[in-house]
Design a protein around this motif. Sequence first.
Motif, PDB file in Angstrom:
ATOM      1  N   ILE A 190      -2.315  -2.082   8.201  1.00 38.46           N
ATOM      2  CA  ILE A 190      -3.221  -2.079   7.053  1.00 38.46           C
ATOM      3  C   ILE A 190      -3.208  -0.725   6.358  1.00 38.46           C
ATOM      4  O   ILE A 190      -3.109  -0.646   5.123  1.00 38.46           O
ATOM      5  CB  ILE A 190      -4.653  -2.452   7.505  1.00 38.46           C
ATOM      6  CG1 ILE A 190      -4.683  -3.902   8.012  1.00 38.46           C
ATOM      7  CG2 ILE A 190      -5.643  -2.272   6.351  1.00 38.46           C
ATOM      8  CD1 ILE A 190      -5.999  -4.306   8.649  1.00 38.46           C
ATOM      9  N   GLU A 191      -3.295   0.326   7.141  1.00 37.21           N
ATOM     10  CA  GLU A 191      -3.292   1.681   6.559  1.00 37.21           C
ATOM     11  C   GLU A 191      -1.971   1.990   5.869  1.00 37.21           C
ATOM     12  O   GLU A 191      -1.940   2.734   4.875  1.00 37.21           O
ATOM     13  CB  GLU A 191      -3.577   2.718   7.657  1.00 37.21           C
ATOM     14  CG  GLU A 191      -5.009   2.698   8.159  1.00 37.21           C
ATOM     15  CD  GLU A 191      -5.265   3.667   9.299  1.00 37.21           C
ATOM     16  OE1 GLU A 191      -6.429   4.005   9.531  1.00 37.21           O
ATOM     17  OE2 GLU A 191      -4.291   4.082   9.965  1.00 37.21           O
ATOM     18  N   GLY A 192      -0.902   1.426   6.369  1.00 37.49           N
ATOM     19  CA  GLY A 192       0.411   1.692   5.787  1.00 37.49           C
ATOM     20  C   GLY A 192       0.753   0.799   4.603  1.00 37.49           C
ATOM     21  O   GLY A 192       1.859   0.898   4.049  1.00 37.49           O
ATOM     22  N   GLY A 193      -0.177  -0.086   4.221  1.00 38.57           N
ATOM     23  CA  GLY A 193       0.077  -0.962   3.088  1.00 38.57           C
ATOM     24  C   GLY A 193       1.180  -1.962   3.349  1.00 38.57           C
ATOM     25  O   GLY A 193       1.981  -2.271   2.458  1.00 38.57           O
ATOM     26  N   ALA A 194       1.240  -2.482   4.563  1.00 33.24           N
ATOM     27  CA  ALA A 194       2.302  -3.421   4.949  1.00 33.24           C
ATOM     28  C   ALA A 194       2.218  -4.717   4.159  1.00 33.24           C
ATOM     29  O   ALA A 194       1.197  -5.024   3.521  1.00 33.24           O
ATOM     30  CB  ALA A 194       2.207  -3.710   6.449  1.00 33.24           C
TER      31      ALA A 194
END
Length: 219
Positions: A190-194
């Motif tokens: 989620i944090e990595g914008g997957a």
Amino acid sequence: MSPTDADGVSKSQLAYGWIRERIADGRFSPGYRLVLGQIAGDLGVSAVPVREAIRKLEAEGLITFERNVGAQVAMLNAAEYEVTMQTLGLVEGYATALAAPTISVVTLRKARAVNQAMRENLAHFEPASFTRLNAEFHTLLFETCPNSHILDLVHRGWTRLNALRSSTFSFVPGRAPDSVAEHDALLDLIEGGADPLDIELCARNHRLSTLDAFLAHHS
């Protein structure tokens, strides 16, 4: 139809929400007997709206009727637990993927902190508190889902799950460390914008892995 109070909420709706909340948070645990007169007295209403509320909860599978016993919170049923977890894996995975772009940095930090508390719980494992933290963690990730219908299905799934068991981790405590690690992986995505599909599958497989552990134990 039940009369309404000053806030426009019918007495049966009031009773429904009151009972459902106590099933969801574990105060009314599986097997707990629901005495209509007692509940009516606690709420200051007649038995009629309480009976209506119980019928609705029975239709949702949260309450059962036993001869010579009456209404009680549904007991753990392995088959029912399996289909509930399968369904929740689908809808919660999708809800988490839809919610991911809307989750704030502050919320993600809260989720990290909750997962850290779960990790610390492992040293002196307490299933009930671990399960409460687990619910808090997942709620942070799916609660901003923009699709209200999907979100309602997720809430219903969690309520049904809570009615079926107080803590899956009581049955499979060895699953807890893996669950924490999978939380970290989900947050990383989620944090990595997957890609939303990757997030959805990660959340879904996380749920299904808990189911697999329970079924292996049960068999």
